[in-house]
Design a protein around this motif. Structure first.
Motif, mmCIF file in Angstrom:
data_model
loop_
_atom_site.group_PDB
_atom_site.id
_atom_site.type_symbol
_atom_site.label_atom_id
_atom_site.label_comp_id
_atom_site.label_asym_id
_atom_site.label_seq_id
_atom_site.Cartn_x
_atom_site.Cartn_y
_atom_site.Cartn_z
ATOM 1 N N LEU A 28 0.820 -1.214 0.000
ATOM 2 C CA LEU A 28 0.000 0.000 0.000
ATOM 3 C C LEU A 28 0.857 1.268 0.000
ATOM 4 O O LEU A 28 0.625 2.161 -0.821
ATOM 5 C CB LEU A 28 -0.984 0.002 1.165
ATOM 6 C CG LEU A 28 -1.925 1.210 1.240
ATOM 7 C CD1 LEU A 28 -2.749 1.358 -0.029
ATOM 8 C CD2 LEU A 28 -2.823 1.100 2.458
ATOM 9 N N PRO A 29 1.875 1.394 0.854
ATOM 10 C CA PRO A 29 2.715 2.600 0.782
ATOM 11 C C PRO A 29 3.387 2.774 -0.579
ATOM 12 O O PRO A 29 3.515 3.890 -1.066
ATOM 13 C CB PRO A 29 3.756 2.382 1.882
ATOM 14 C CG PRO A 29 3.094 1.458 2.844
ATOM 15 C CD PRO A 29 2.236 0.560 1.998
ATOM 16 N N LEU A 30 3.801 1.681 -1.207
ATOM 17 C CA LEU A 30 4.425 1.775 -2.532
ATOM 18 C C LEU A 30 3.445 2.339 -3.551
ATOM 19 O O LEU A 30 3.775 3.251 -4.311
ATOM 20 C CB LEU A 30 4.938 0.406 -2.983
ATOM 21 C CG LEU A 30 5.513 0.346 -4.402
ATOM 22 C CD1 LEU A 30 6.715 1.270 -4.550
ATOM 23 C CD2 LEU A 30 5.882 -1.080 -4.755
ATOM 24 N N ALA A 31 2.216 1.828 -3.562
ATOM 25 C CA ALA A 31 1.212 2.315 -4.515
ATOM 26 C C ALA A 31 0.900 3.786 -4.278
ATOM 27 O O ALA A 31 0.825 4.573 -5.225
ATOM 28 C CB ALA A 31 -0.063 1.472 -4.407
ATOM 29 N N LEU A 32 0.730 4.188 -3.021
ATOM 30 C CA LEU A 32 0.408 5.585 -2.717
ATOM 31 C C LEU A 32 1.588 6.507 -3.022
ATOM 32 O O LEU A 32 1.396 7.624 -3.510
ATOM 33 C CB LEU A 32 -0.029 5.727 -1.263
ATOM 34 C CG LEU A 32 -1.331 5.008 -0.905
ATOM 35 C CD1 LEU A 32 -1.610 5.133 0.585
ATOM 36 C CD2 LEU A 32 -2.497 5.528 -1.726
ATOM 37 N N ALA A 33 2.807 6.053 -2.775
ATOM 38 C CA ALA A 33 3.991 6.858 -3.093
ATOM 39 C C ALA A 33 4.111 7.054 -4.600
ATOM 40 O O ALA A 33 4.395 8.161 -5.070
ATOM 41 C CB ALA A 33 5.252 6.195 -2.538
ATOM 42 N N ASP A 34 3.876 6.000 -5.374
ATOM 43 C CA ASP A 34 3.934 6.106 -6.836
ATOM 44 C C ASP A 34 2.908 7.090 -7.376
ATOM 45 O O ASP A 34 3.129 7.725 -8.392
ATOM 46 C CB ASP A 34 3.737 4.733 -7.489
ATOM 47 C CG ASP A 34 5.044 3.972 -7.683
ATOM 48 O OD1 ASP A 34 6.116 4.620 -7.695
ATOM 49 O OD2 ASP A 34 4.991 2.749 -7.827
ATOM 50 N N LEU A 35 1.781 7.221 -6.683
ATOM 51 C CA LEU A 35 0.728 8.156 -7.111
ATOM 52 C C LEU A 35 0.932 9.562 -6.542
ATOM 53 O O LEU A 35 0.154 10.465 -6.814
ATOM 54 C CB LEU A 35 -0.655 7.623 -6.693
ATOM 55 C CG LEU A 35 -1.111 6.355 -7.409
ATOM 56 C CD1 LEU A 35 -2.356 5.786 -6.748
ATOM 57 C CD2 LEU A 35 -1.360 6.630 -8.889
ATOM 58 N N GLY A 36 1.956 9.741 -5.733
ATOM 59 C CA GLY A 36 2.233 11.055 -5.147
ATOM 60 C C GLY A 36 1.234 11.463 -4.088
ATOM 61 O O GLY A 36 0.985 12.648 -3.879
ATOM 62 N N LEU A 37 0.662 10.493 -3.379
ATOM 63 C CA LEU A 37 -0.407 10.775 -2.420
ATOM 64 C C LEU A 37 0.052 10.783 -0.962
ATOM 65 O O LEU A 37 -0.771 10.923 -0.073
ATOM 66 C CB LEU A 37 -1.538 9.760 -2.600
ATOM 67 C CG LEU A 37 -2.263 9.869 -3.941
ATOM 68 C CD1 LEU A 37 -3.248 8.722 -4.104
ATOM 69 C CD2 LEU A 37 -2.965 11.205 -4.065
ATOM 70 N N ILE A 38 1.332 10.647 -0.724
ATOM 71 C CA ILE A 38 1.826 10.655 0.657
ATOM 72 C C ILE A 38 2.370 12.037 0.975
ATOM 73 O O ILE A 38 3.270 12.539 0.294
ATOM 74 C CB ILE A 38 2.891 9.567 0.873
ATOM 75 C CG1 ILE A 38 2.268 8.183 0.633
ATOM 76 C CG2 ILE A 38 3.480 9.674 2.276
ATOM 77 C CD1 ILE A 38 3.236 7.027 0.778
ATOM 78 N N ASP A 39 1.803 12.669 1.999
ATOM 79 C CA ASP A 39 2.222 14.015 2.404
ATOM 80 C C ASP A 39 3.429 13.977 3.325
ATOM 81 O O ASP A 39 4.251 14.890 3.320
ATOM 82 C CB ASP A 39 1.088 14.745 3.134
ATOM 83 C CG ASP A 39 -0.115 14.979 2.243
ATOM 84 O OD1 ASP A 39 0.074 15.230 1.040
ATOM 85 O OD2 ASP A 39 -1.248 14.895 2.744
ATOM 86 N N GLU A 40 3.519 12.954 4.148
ATOM 87 C CA GLU A 40 4.635 12.814 5.078
ATOM 88 C C GLU A 40 4.984 11.340 5.245
ATOM 89 O O GLU A 40 4.106 10.482 5.181
ATOM 90 C CB GLU A 40 4.298 13.374 6.464
ATOM 91 C CG GLU A 40 4.210 14.865 6.512
ATOM 92 C CD GLU A 40 4.059 15.385 7.934
ATOM 93 O OE1 GLU A 40 4.184 16.597 8.091
ATOM 94 O OE2 GLU A 40 3.807 14.596 8.870
ATOM 95 N N TYR A 41 6.254 11.100 5.453
ATOM 96 C CA TYR A 41 6.752 9.761 5.730
ATOM 97 C C TYR A 41 7.306 9.763 7.152
ATOM 98 O O TYR A 41 8.037 10.683 7.525
ATOM 99 C CB TYR A 41 7.893 9.379 4.779
ATOM 100 C CG TYR A 41 7.472 9.237 3.337
ATOM 101 C CD1 TYR A 41 7.223 7.983 2.801
ATOM 102 C CD2 TYR A 41 7.345 10.349 2.513
ATOM 103 C CE1 TYR A 41 6.844 7.842 1.476
ATOM 104 C CE2 TYR A 41 6.975 10.216 1.186
ATOM 105 C CZ TYR A 41 6.728 8.968 0.674
ATOM 106 O OH TYR A 41 6.357 8.824 -0.632
#
Length: 90
Positions: A28-41
């Motif tokens: 899930l984090p990989l998919a969201l990161a690829d879509l540019g949807l993660i604001d903070e890690y």
């Protein structure tokens, strides 16, 4: 379904009031990161070497530059590092 269609539910969640949505795992984090949807890690570093296990964000399509915005050290030796994306570069 295009990536634009997949990001709509996440965009709706991001607009909801609250402290944020935290998640972990591998896919899930990989998919969201690829879509540019993660604001903070937030990376939590444990003072233990496992020597095996999945590699975080393996298969990421583009490099994501991060800037450190906070760090917290616990008495146990655990360190939590909080980053925000600055820009994506190939």
């Amino acid at each position: 379904m295009s990536s634009r269609g997949r990001d709509r539910p996440v965009q709706r969640l991001k607009q909801e009031p609250g402290e944020g949505l935290f998640m972990g795992g591998v896919t899930l984090p990989l998919a969201l990161a690829d879509l540019g949807l993660i604001d903070e890690y937030v990376f939590v570093v444990q003072p233990v070497l496992a020597g095996h296990g999945p590699t975080l964000l393996t298969g990421l399509r583009e490099r994501i530059q991060l800037e450190l915005v906070d760090r917290h050290e616990f008495r146990s030796g655990v360190i939590a590092l909080r980053y925000r994306p600055t820009r994506a570069t190939a």
